[in-house]
Design a protein around this motif. Structure first.
Motif, PDB file in Angstrom:
ATOM      1  N   THR A 111      76.196 -56.296 -19.968  1.00  7.35           N
ATOM      2  CA  THR A 111      75.957 -56.605 -18.560  1.00  7.35           C
ATOM      3  C   THR A 111      76.846 -57.777 -18.151  1.00  7.35           C
ATOM      4  O   THR A 111      77.144 -58.658 -18.949  1.00  7.35           O
ATOM      5  CB  THR A 111      74.480 -56.980 -18.338  1.00  7.35           C
ATOM      6  N   SER A 150      68.052 -61.008 -28.168  1.00  5.11           N
ATOM      7  CA  SER A 150      68.976 -60.397 -27.212  1.00  5.11           C
ATOM      8  C   SER A 150      68.907 -61.079 -25.846  1.00  5.11           C
ATOM      9  O   SER A 150      69.878 -61.082 -25.098  1.00  5.11           O
ATOM     10  CB  SER A 150      68.704 -58.899 -27.093  1.00  5.11           C
ATOM     11  N   HIS A 159      68.510 -50.604 -35.152  1.00  2.00           N
ATOM     12  CA  HIS A 159      68.945 -51.398 -34.010  1.00  2.00           C
ATOM     13  C   HIS A 159      70.465 -51.505 -34.050  1.00  2.00           C
ATOM     14  O   HIS A 159      71.090 -51.217 -35.058  1.00  2.00           O
ATOM     15  CB  HIS A 159      68.322 -52.788 -34.071  1.00  2.00           C
ATOM     16  N   THR A 199      75.986 -51.339 -23.763  1.00  2.00           N
ATOM     17  CA  THR A 199      76.448 -51.763 -22.443  1.00  2.00           C
ATOM     18  C   THR A 199      76.358 -53.280 -22.340  1.00  2.00           C
ATOM     19  O   THR A 199      75.328 -53.863 -22.643  1.00  2.00           O
ATOM     20  CB  THR A 199      75.580 -51.129 -21.351  1.00  2.00           C
ATOM     21  N   ASP A 226      68.428 -53.563 -28.827  1.00  2.00           N
ATOM     22  CA  ASP A 226      67.506 -52.430 -28.901  1.00  2.00           C
ATOM     23  C   ASP A 226      68.282 -51.124 -28.836  1.00  2.00           C
ATOM     24  O   ASP A 226      69.151 -50.946 -27.988  1.00  2.00           O
ATOM     25  CB  ASP A 226      66.522 -52.524 -27.722  1.00  2.00           C
ATOM     26  N   ARG A 227      67.941 -50.209 -29.739  1.00  2.00           N
ATOM     27  CA  ARG A 227      68.685 -48.959 -29.780  1.00  2.00           C
ATOM     28  C   ARG A 227      68.306 -48.036 -28.610  1.00  2.00           C
ATOM     29  O   ARG A 227      69.104 -47.204 -28.176  1.00  2.00           O
ATOM     30  CB  ARG A 227      68.413 -48.241 -31.100  1.00  2.00           C
ATOM     31  N   GLU A 228      67.080 -48.186 -28.146  1.00  2.00           N
ATOM     32  CA  GLU A 228      66.620 -47.336 -27.041  1.00  2.00           C
ATOM     33  C   GLU A 228      67.249 -47.785 -25.724  1.00  2.00           C
ATOM     34  O   GLU A 228      67.548 -46.981 -24.846  1.00  2.00           O
ATOM     35  CB  GLU A 228      65.093 -47.408 -26.924  1.00  2.00           C
ATOM     36  N   LYS A 229      67.406 -49.082 -25.600  1.00  2.36           N
ATOM     37  CA  LYS A 229      67.974 -49.620 -24.356  1.00  2.36           C
ATOM     38  C   LYS A 229      69.120 -50.548 -24.750  1.00  2.36           C
ATOM     39  O   LYS A 229      68.981 -51.773 -24.757  1.00  2.36           O
ATOM     40  CB  LYS A 229      66.884 -50.398 -23.610  1.00  2.36           C
ATOM     41  N   PRO A 230      70.266 -49.959 -25.105  1.00  2.00           N
ATOM     42  CA  PRO A 230      71.352 -50.771 -25.660  1.00  2.00           C
ATOM     43  C   PRO A 230      72.082 -51.587 -24.605  1.00  2.00           C
ATOM     44  O   PRO A 230      73.117 -51.196 -24.101  1.00  2.00           O
ATOM     45  CB  PRO A 230      72.278 -49.744 -26.308  1.00  2.00           C
ATOM     46  N   GLU A 231      71.510 -52.704 -24.282  1.00  2.00           N
ATOM     47  CA  GLU A 231      72.111 -53.579 -23.282  1.00  2.00           C
ATOM     48  C   GLU A 231      72.075 -55.007 -23.766  1.00  2.00           C
ATOM     49  O   GLU A 231      71.072 -55.459 -24.326  1.00  2.00           O
ATOM     50  CB  GLU A 231      71.315 -53.490 -21.977  1.00  2.00           C
TER      51      GLU A 231
END
Lengths: 501, 366
Positions: A471, A384, A416, A469, A439-444
């Motif tokens: 960026t 990522s 994920h 999201t 990452d599923r916890e911090k989908p960026e």
């Protein structure tokens, strides 16, 4: 994972192989269990009812209904004959009822009998079902299904929890599978006992009734409950084993496919593996059969032990498989350039990978393969954090020159997210797929809109429906749904906020 | 000098010129557009979410409702995706029937575009002629599929059923008729000076911009990019037909008009060859399992719809329902360039530019 194919001893088997084997064994076991269950059922039915076949619930119902009808008819006939005889004998003396009335009476009686019969049959059936499946109360089929589903869910949760704990353990460096197994055995045993006790308590009354109806010889309710509880346990174990086996088999199959694709494993090795697995599965199945036989003969709670063992074994295997998976992840990356499967796109993929590695470093790619299911399109999986620089290189490098973004979307793979981009080079007339795990916890993840304007709306759609999201996106807002929508519908765990919608 | 103020002008979502529920918020200075913000999603039905609970055959009718002016290509793209994943061989006759209905659909779709586009910019009568010819096509498609627009005709492995007796002959007869009418359209419209003044040099973009904005179909070919998936990545049996890919290079609304009109001719060429080549009998359905389960993995295919590149992505777990289904909807991608094209344009060109892109809102909103 390619070197270890020749290992002879069980310990020497590669992780990949162990995984496969374990999966095959578990599956075979589950199958064997199912078969036995079927046989048991048949035997039971033979003793209880005149040779009924293991039909589906629906069919059984129909059959029962048909039989009841037939019996009722017969009974009615008989009764009528009796009545007639009676009438003949009685008429001169009493003549209490008209023929019409008698007919009616006979019909009513026949009906009542039929009803009774149907009731009895139903009770029998329920008892049967109870003995066969972990159904506690004489619920309707629908209710039972629901309950079973709920139970399965709860169990799956528990299993998942345990699995997680095991995995953590495995990751922590526990290499001796024996100790894990022992622990698991203990755990499972304790669990099984506790469950059995609880089940026995909860089900005493209903089970006793049903049991009494079914097993005429049994008068004491306690042993019946125990059998029931053990039955429950058995079903539980079977279900668990089955679920685990299915999951593992799937994982193993996927892993196998990947391994074959990646490392170009020979088919022979795979065949050997299969044979081995089958043999092992057979041996295990035999053991299971024995255990079952002993349990059936004695009706002993010792069977719990057997089951617990089986569970523990399955769990140990799952842990091993998990370990193998973790190891396989790293092994894969190394084995990847050794691709031997001929594909017209293979040289392209090699070129892409070589260029990317040369320009950006050796470890920017997580995976690279030919997707056989998608017209052999070369597929690159970026990390990522390297996703954007790889995309940039793919677009700007003269030998790559992917100036066209054909498609961009995301998928929720539960563990994920994945962003999928289909790129095309009109200059070189070739495609590539660039994916990134998010990452599923911090989908960026970085937006590709600065590179391709065409990624603008698709990324907004992905954000809207999946909640990833991007960026550096010029306008990261919802595009399809209203701005005040709650949640992201294409997520697998999405629950509608407003049930009316 | 008259001083003007900036003003927000809302167009849609209900507006005849948008051909559906499309809304655009314009910031205008006098009659000049300074900024344009498209607002979409009014027709979003969550097809992809719904599909996750449906079997593959059950999804096909949903695709009819995306691009409802050319539903046959939508039908085909999902069938093609599943067939590619399952590596299925499609019977000859089915392939020909598919091509025939898809090309008929392409002609019908371009006819609707032609008629409504001219209606948008003030020409009334071409609309009536175009819809007359389109009606003939729809009647034929109705005969073969049982529906006028939402055909649901294709299946994984072939088509739902064979063409009725005499249907192929009807298509054969339609080709010369359509050619004649097309010549009439050119007489009526193509040389018309008013029309030319409305479309020439309007909404111009370069090939680089078109590629950067992921445009496809006539929107791409109008900039000189020679690209047609039927030719360049042949699917089905398109490599058996001789036809040209019309390419124009001026990149304006006029080029897009010429492109689409020429594509009608090319489709007629394909139809002509297909009705000659089609085997007179044979099965129209491959031997497929009763429950369709593509192997676990990902598949993505793209084909040429009348509006551009339509794609279908399937993530399968080997089950009877897709784990994830995604359509690459050409109208959605093509519409992205609109705000860029509108900046600095006179407000009366909004309709010319929007209409030239040829969108179907059912497809934009998925």
């Amino acid at each position: 994972m390619t070197k270890e194919v020749d290992g002879q001893g069980e310990e020497n088997l590669s992780i990949e192989e162990q995984k496969k084997k374990a999966a095959a064994e578990a599956k075979a076991k589950a199958l064997e269990l199912a078969k036995q269950r079927k046989a048991e059922k048949e035997a039971q039915e033979k003793t209880e009812a005149p040779a009924e076949e293991p039909l589906s619930v629906e069919d059984q119902k129909k059959k029962a209904a048909a039989e009841a009808k037939a019996k009722a008819l017969e009974l009615a006939k008989q009764r009528k004959a009796e009545k007639d005889a009676q009438e003949k004998a009685e008429t001169p003396a009493e003549e209490p009822l008209s023929v019409e009335d008698q007919k009616k009476k006979a019909a009513a009686e026949a009906k009542a009998k039929a009803l009774e019969l149907a009731k009895q049959r139903r009770a029998e059936k329920e008892a049967q079902e109870k003995a066969e499946a972990p159904a506690e109360e004489p619920l309707s089929v629908e209710d039972q299904k629901k309950k079973a589903a709920a139970e399965a869910k709860a169990k799956a949760l528990e299993l998942a929890k345990q699995r997680k704990a095991e995995k953590e353990q495995a990751e922590a460096g526990v290499t001796s599978s024996i100790s894990t197994e022992d622990e698991d055995k203990e755990k499972a045993l304790a669990l099984a006992k506790a469950k059995a006790a609880a089940a026995a308590k909860a089900k005493a009354a209903a089970a006793a009734k049903a049991k009494m109806a079914r097993e005429a010889g049994q008068t004491d309710s306690e042993p019946a409950d125990e059998t029931e509880a053990s039955n429950d346990e058995k079903a539980l174990a079977a279900a668990k084993a089955k679920a685990a086996a299915a999951a593992k088999a799937k994982a193993a199959a996927a892993a196998k496919a990947k391994a074959m694709r990646e490392a170009g494993d020979g088919g022979d090795a795979a065949a050997d593996e299969k044979a081995k697995a089958i043999a092992a599965a057979k041996a295990k199945a035999a053991a299971a059969a024995k255990a079952r036989a002993s349990r059936d003969a004695g009706g002993e709670p010792a069977s719990d032990d057997e089951k617990a063992k089986a569970i523990a074994a399955a769990k140990a295997k799952a842990a091993a498989a998990a370990k193998a998976r973790a190891a396989g992840g790293t092994a894969k990356a190394e084995a990847e350039p050794a691709e031997t499967k001929p594909s017209p796109y293979q040289p392209m993929l090699d070129q892409y990978v070589a260029l990317i590695r040369e320009q950006l470093g050796a470890d920017v790619l997580e995976d690279a393969y030919i997707n056989k299911l998608s017209k052999d399109v070369p597929t690159l999986v970026a990390k990522s954090d390297t996703y954007y620089i790889i995309a940039e290189l793919l677009k700007t490098h003269d030998d790559l020159h992917f100036e066209y973004l054909s498609e961009s979307h995301g998928t929720d793979f539960k563990t994920h997210f994945e962003v999928y981009n289909y790129l095309y080079s009109y200059k070189n007339r070739r495609p590539v797929v660039l994916k990134a795990k998010v990452d599923r916890e911090k989908p960026e993840v970085a937006s590709l809109a600065p590179l391709w304007e065409g990624a603008n709306w698709p990324e907004r759609e992905t954000y809207d429906l999946l909640g990833i999201t991007f960026t550096n996106h010029p306008n990261m807002t919802r595009i399809m749904l209203p701005d005040d929508w709650v949640g992201h519908p294409l997520r697998k765990d999405y629950e509608p906020f407003d049930v009316e919608v | 000098m008259i001083r003007t103020e900036e003003m927000l002008l809302n167009v849609g979502p209900q507006h005849p010129s948008t051909h559906g529920v499309f809304r655009i918020v314009l910031k205008i200075d006098g009659e000049t557009i300074i900024e344009a913000k498209p607002v979409i999603g009014y027709l979003h039905r969550g097809t992809e979410k719904l599909a996750e609970d449906l079997q593959y055959t059950q999804i096909i009718p949903y695709t009819d409702r995306m691009d409802y002016l050319a539903a046959m290509t939508n039908n085909y793209v999902i069938c093609h995706a599943v067939e590619t994943m399952m590596n299925l061989e499609i019977p000859e006759r089915a392939e020909y029937l598919r091509v025939i209905v898809m090309e008929l659909g392409r002609v019908a779709s371009h006819l609707v575009w032609f008629g409504t586009y001219l209606l948008d910019i003030g020409a009334m009568s071409p609309f009536l002629y175009a819809f007359r010819e389109r009606e003939a096509i729809i009647n034929m498609l109705n005969e073969i599929s049982g529906a006028r627009l939402t055909f649901n005709y294709m299946r994984v492995g072939g088509v739902k059923w064979d063409a009725p007796d005499g249907w192929i002959e009807k298509v054969r007869g339609f080709v010369p008729y359509m050619r004649e009418q097309l010549a009439g359209y050119h007489d009526l419209v193509t040389g018309n000076e008013i029309f030319l003044n409305r479309v020439k040099g309007i909404g111009t973009y370069s090939a680089e911009e078109a590629l950067n904005y992921s445009l496809s179909g006539a929107n791409l070919r109008c900039t000189g990019v020679n690209w047609d998936l039927r030719k360049d990545e042949p699917y089905s049996i398109y490599n058996r037909f001789t036809f040209d890919v019309p390419v124009f290079s001026s990149g304006d609304a006029w080029a897009r008009y010429q492109c689409r009109m020429a594509e009608i001719e090319e489709s007629l060429k394909i139809l002509e060859q297909a009705v000659e080549q089609i085997p007179s009998e044979g099965t129209v359905m491959a031997k497929v399992p009763k429950i369709i389960k593509p192997p676990a993995g990902e598949g993505f295919v793209r084909i040429e719809s009348p509006r551009g590149e339509i794609g279908c992505y399937i993530a399968s777990e080997g089950k009877k329902e897709p784990y994830r289904l995604k359509f690459r909807r050409p109208s959605f991608y093509n519409l992205q360039i609109l705000p860029k094209l509108l900046v600095g344009e006179n407000i009366s060109n909004l309709i010319t530019i929007l209409g030239g892109i040829d969108i179907v809102l059912g497809e934009v909103d998925g």
